[in-house]
Enzyme design. Structure first.
Site, PDB file in Angstrom:
ATOM      1  N   GLU A 148       0.841  -1.200   0.000  1.00  0.00           N
ATOM      2  CA  GLU A 148       0.000   0.000   0.000  1.00  0.00           C
ATOM      3  C   GLU A 148       0.872   1.244   0.000  1.00  0.00           C
ATOM      4  OE1 GLU A 148      -2.700  -0.246   3.297  1.00  0.00           O
ATOM      5  OE2 GLU A 148      -3.767  -1.980   2.494  1.00  0.00           O
ATOM      6  N   HIS A 197      -8.241   0.864   1.938  1.00  0.00           N
ATOM      7  CA  HIS A 197      -7.940   0.695   3.374  1.00  0.00           C
ATOM      8  C   HIS A 197      -8.748   1.680   4.221  1.00  0.00           C
ATOM      9  CE1 HIS A 197      -4.612  -0.839   6.282  1.00  0.00           C
ATOM     10  NE2 HIS A 197      -5.763  -0.701   6.901  1.00  0.00           N
TER      11      HIS A 197
END
Length: 533
Positions: free
Chosen positions: A264, A282
């Site tokens: 990420e 997320h």
């Protein structure tokens, strides 16, 4: 009049306004851009605490730039951006907010599961393109289906409770949960293979550890019930994303809801090309409530840490996860007993045992062992904290053990620090906390001599041969130095034998005066210590 120096708290990432306000005026708060490494390192030079979220990294280099740092606080759950090992070696406490986002994370998993069950996102996109294609977006109900929960921690339990309201059949895989505990929640514990074979929906709620990375890979996806829908709102990397994309493409997995990714930020994944996948960046903790809770929780921990108190959410402190109300009053007592032990011992201990007696042992008292260990080194080492005290003991070869017993003949609860020294001597100090609205920490025993004096402030302890006139000699000598006596007690086993005197004074006894007093009375041992929090 000198203005008190306020502890410096660096806020390196965006924090909720409520959390910043909670720091109040007791701290010198400095808000910076922690992603700018030179700025971060410069700000840490005189920082007592630093608060981060996920953007700033507190690595070895950052910790090396922070000689005064006492605590690193992560306003969230994950700690991938904090070097916990280096922080522990340096005695820096690391705290997070483990329960701040649990409701938000559970709700995000529910949202993803519902969206995959009803094709919500692709139907939304189609309608916004001006299309009306109801028949293409037929979904499935949850009622009567089997939902497999992988991981029954706090979030997994919250998710399961919400799924129960949909009249689902709940099964779970978690090797650390007892079947009876799961049954109390209406959940059947099964093996991972059984869960894969039986579940219509699977939701993952595990931490990211070496054991859980890649837990759901190609082999596992080959075992799933055809048509299953899978949700991961826990941690990226728990599912092999390439294998999941292949299983979605060939139809064995009917849909997936993914909030987290192995790397990420993630803007390119084989999952993004599939219509039967709902993806979010997320967002598990991205609610106003979770952000407020995370900030407020870590600010509370920072305040406790900078006040020298035990912090329940410290991840690198070797003690129980919390402090029970009946244990809390004994914490400062245990630390003070450790300090007194070191002062009396006047030499290295080979082993130390922290004894806890009384009703308090019904609670987790391991933190008292930790507090006493900290006390052993506070006056003989630099920057001793709950974090590095066990490391200091290990480095010095001191084994610190814990003994508990419900039997406490004289006191409701009693703590004793007992140890063997390298020269063969044994040293012990005991204390208790009086019950009632005014809790007072009392010393109750020193090396087998009964005493009763407050474990507070400067104390002078001497052993000598019992004879007349000693009290006057000590009182006169202290008076000559304008040191007032607050309390004095003499304990002995027999007249004319060895006696132990303990004196509480209003000012510390200097080392040269201590030596003089010991010579005046012919003391076999003399110690001075100041007991404060």
């Amino acid at each position: 009049m000198t203005t008190p120096v306020r502890p410096v708290v660096v806020i390196a990432d965006k924090l909720a306004d409520s959390a910043v306000a909670a720091l109040g005026g007791d701290f010198d708060v400095r808000v910076i851009d922690g992603t700018d490494i030179p700025t971060l390192h410069s700000a840490l030079a005189d920082a007592d605490a630093v608060i981060v979220r996920s953007a700033s990294r507190i690595d070895a280099a950052a910790l090396a730039a922070a000689p005064k740092l006492q605590v690193v606080a992560r306003a969230g759950v994950g700690l991938d951006n904090v070097d916990i090992n280096v922080a522990t070696e340096r005695g820096v406490m690391v705290v997070n907010a483990p329960t701040s986002n649990i409701v938000s994370a559970a709700e995000q998993a529910v949202a993803l599961l519902l969206a995959t069950a009803r094709n919500t996102t692709i139907a939304d996109a189609s309608l916004k393109r001006g299309e009306w294609k109801r028949s293409q977006f037929t979904g499935v109900e949850l009622a009567g289906k089997t939902v497999g929960v992988v991981g029954l921690g706090k979030i997994g339990q919250l998710f399961a409770a919400r799924m129960a309201a949909f009249d689902t059949n709940l099964i779970a895989y978690d090797p650390y949960v007892q079947p009876a505990r799961a049954a109390q929640m209406g959940i059947q514990l099964v093996s991972l293979d059984d869960l894969l074979l039986r579940s219509d929906f699977i939701s993952i709620h595990l931490p990211k550890t070496p054991e859980t990375i890649g837990l759901i890979g190609k082999d596992e996806l080959d075992k799933v019930k055809p048509g299953v829908r899978i949700v991961n709102a826990a941690r990226g990397g728990l599912i092999d994303e390439a294998a999941l994309a292949a299983a979605l493409a060939d139809g064995r997995v009917a849909g997936a809801g993914i909030d987290v990714f192995a790397t990420e930020p993630c803007t390119d994944s084989p999952l993004f090309a599939l219509d039967n996948v709902v993806v979010t960046p997320h967002l598990g903790a991205s609610t106003r409530e979770a952000q407020d809770n995370a900030g407020l929780q870590v600010v509370k921990s920072v305040k406790l840490a900078l006040a020298g108190e035990f912090v329940p959410d410290a991840v690198n402190v070797k003690a129980g996860s919390g402090v029970a109300e009946d244990v809390r009053p004994l914490l400062p007592l245990a630390e003070r007993l450790g300090r007194l032990f070191t002062a009396i011992a006047e030499g290295p201990a080979q082993s130390v045992t922290v004894e806890v007696r009384g009703e308090v042992i019904d609670s987790d008292v391991s933190v008292l062992q930790l507090a006493a260990t900290k006390g052993l080194f506070v006056d003989v080492a630099d920057q001793v904290t709950y974090v590095n005290a066990p490391l200091l003991a290990a480095d010095k070869g001191i084994d610190v053990g814990l003994f508990t017993s419900a039997e406490s003949p004289e006191f409701h609860n009693q703590v004793t620090v007992r140890g063997a020294l390298a020269d063969g001597r044994a040293v012990s100090v005991s204390g208790t906390v009086t019950q009632g609205p005014r809790e007072v920490r009392k010393l109750t025993e020193i090396d087998g001599y009964d005493v009763e004096i407050d474990a507070e402030g400067p104390l002078l302890i001497m052993r000598y041969t019992d004879r007349p006139g000693i009290v006057g000699l000590i009182g006169g000598s202290l008076g000559d130095e304008s040191i007032n006596i607050g309390a004095m007690q003499v304990s002995r086993r027999e007249a004319g034998g060895e006696a132990l005197m303990i004196v509480a004074t209003d000012a510390e006894v200097p080392a040269d005066l201590l030596t003089k007093l010991a010579g005046t009375v012919g003391a076999t041992s003399a110690s001075a210590v100041t007991l404060t929090d």
